[in-house]
Design an enzyme around this catalytic site. Structure first.
Site, PDB file in Angstrom:
ATOM      1  N   PRO A 139       1.059  -1.262   0.064  1.00  0.00           N
ATOM      2  CA  PRO A 139       0.022   0.017  -0.021  1.00  0.00           C
ATOM      3  C   PRO A 139       0.761   1.272   0.094  1.00  0.00           C
ATOM      4  CG  PRO A 139      -0.112  -1.015   2.168  1.00  0.00           C
ATOM      5  CD  PRO A 139       0.845  -1.802   1.434  1.00  0.00           C
ATOM      6  N   GLU A 140       0.258   2.130  -0.667  1.00  0.00           N
ATOM      7  CA  GLU A 140       0.859   3.600  -0.681  1.00  0.00           C
ATOM      8  C   GLU A 140      -0.315   4.547   0.046  1.00  0.00           C
ATOM      9  OE1 GLU A 140       2.409   4.990  -4.342  1.00  0.00           O
ATOM     10  OE2 GLU A 140       2.596   3.074  -5.032  1.00  0.00           O
ATOM     11  N   HIS A 189       0.042 -15.976   7.847  1.00  0.00           N
ATOM     12  CA  HIS A 189       0.515 -14.770   8.143  1.00  0.00           C
ATOM     13  C   HIS A 189      -0.237 -13.775   8.941  1.00  0.00           C
ATOM     14  CE1 HIS A 189       3.479 -16.386   5.197  1.00  0.00           C
ATOM     15  NE2 HIS A 189       2.571 -16.472   4.272  1.00  0.00           N
ATOM     16  N   ARG A 203       5.120 -10.823   3.824  1.00  0.00           N
ATOM     17  CA  ARG A 203       6.465 -10.587   3.938  1.00  0.00           C
ATOM     18  C   ARG A 203       7.257 -10.270   5.165  1.00  0.00           C
ATOM     19  NH1 ARG A 203       7.562  -7.815  -2.006  1.00  0.00           N
ATOM     20  NH2 ARG A 203       9.975  -8.092  -1.425  1.00  0.00           N
ATOM     21  N   ARG A 219      19.978  18.770  -6.244  1.00  0.00           N
ATOM     22  CA  ARG A 219      19.966  17.283  -6.102  1.00  0.00           C
ATOM     23  C   ARG A 219      20.240  16.510  -7.222  1.00  0.00           C
ATOM     24  NH1 ARG A 219      17.507  15.485  -1.478  1.00  0.00           N
ATOM     25  NH2 ARG A 219      18.705  13.577  -2.214  1.00  0.00           N
TER      26      ARG A 219
END
Length: 277
Positions: free
Chosen positions: A2-3, A96, A115, A158
């Site tokens: 997810p973002e 999980h 994960r 940058r």
DNA sequence: CAGATAACCTGCGTGC
DNA sequence: TGCACGCAGGTTATCT
């Protein structure tokens, strides 16, 4: 996986479905999460009421009575599902499940993360700001302090690719790999461009595209690219609106040119060579 | 200090 | 079918 849009969608669903409920029990799995060891804090949250569910960047903050807060980060593969007593596992492998909170109405919240890149910890709300991960975060991309001037300042001098700059959580908190590509398509800037070389006009387009794309994704309840599901076990609807991510070789929806895939900062990035310079 | 790279995990799809 | 390999929406540690 997810973002920010996925976490924000989760936040709003949970705030409506579990705020006001009291945690009556639960369990913490034996396997530790990779990024932050999860101690067994069930005894500490038992009997506490969920006051509200908030968010900072990609962190979910479940605020409890008594000044405690559960800080959750879903990492790459995490999810939190709200299940009733008879619901199945939403297709998630129960092996999980790393934490489960039983609520006073017979439902439960389940944190699942194959994960184990996620974070789940309990802290005092008062000491939240001392949490290293939170204190280093840049401004919220949907907030008023994320502006073209701000971004231009951060990009100045940058060398890092503009896509990496956008994904740097210290610069702006919440943009991840999928939306970074989508944002740069909308702004017409190649992901590989060195930040310092991005023009002022381009910076302004990017600063505008960031909240636009994230906002639209939130409206669609996030993106399900592979298998991400929200707290009700439903996929996000924004996947069909992804214009470049995962579309290598397909025709750009704007100009028909084949979409290219390149690796930028070890992450797959997609762009249209004609629409983006 | 900025920047690049490896590492942390598990599962899934692909091609042989 | 089995197996090796590449890939995955995040972040951090450790190099140069």
């Amino acid at each position: 996986m997810p973002e920010l849009p996925e976490v924000e969608s989760l936040r709003s669903l949970l705030d409506r479905s579990v705020a006001g409920r009291t945690i009556v029990g639960g369990r913490i799995g034996k396997k530790p999460l990779r990024r932050r060891v999860t101690r067994d804090f069930i005894a500490d949250v038992k009997g506490r009421r969920i006051e509200r569910v908030a968010r900072r960047a990609k962190y979910l903050l479940i605020e409890l009575s008594g000044g405690l807060v559960i800080v959750a980060h879903l990492g790459m593969s995490g999810s939190i599902t709200h299940r009733d007593a008879v619901a199945g596992s939403f297709g998630l492998d129960p092996k999980h499940d790393h934490a489960e909170f039983a609520l006073d109405n017979g439902t439960r919240l389940v944190f699942n993360d194959p994960r184990r890149f996620g974070i789940l910890r309990l802290m005092d709300r008062a000491s939240l700001s001392t949490l290293k991960e939170l204190s280093a975060l840049g401004p919220e991309p949907l907030g008023s302090d994320f502006t073209a001037d701000y971004l231009a300042d951060k990009a100045r001098g940058r060398k890092v690719a503009i896509k990496n700059l956008l994904m740097d959580q210290r610069i702006v908190a919440g943009v991840g790999n999928i939306y970074a590509s989508e944002i740069l398509l909308r702004a017409g800037v190649r992901p590989t461009r060195r930040s310092a070389r991005v023009t002022r006009a381009e910076i302004e387009r990017i600063a505008k595209a960031v909240p636009q794309v994230l906002g639209e994704a939130i409206e669609g309840r996030g993106t399900t690219f592979r298998n991400y599901l929200d707290s009700r076990g439903e996929p996000g609807r924004f996947a069909t609106k992804l214009l470049v991510y995962g579309r290598e070789g397909e025709s750009c929806v704007k100009c028909g040119t084949p979409i290219r895939r390149v690796i930028v900062g070890q992450r797959a990035s997609f762009y249209c060579p004609k629409c983006q310079r």
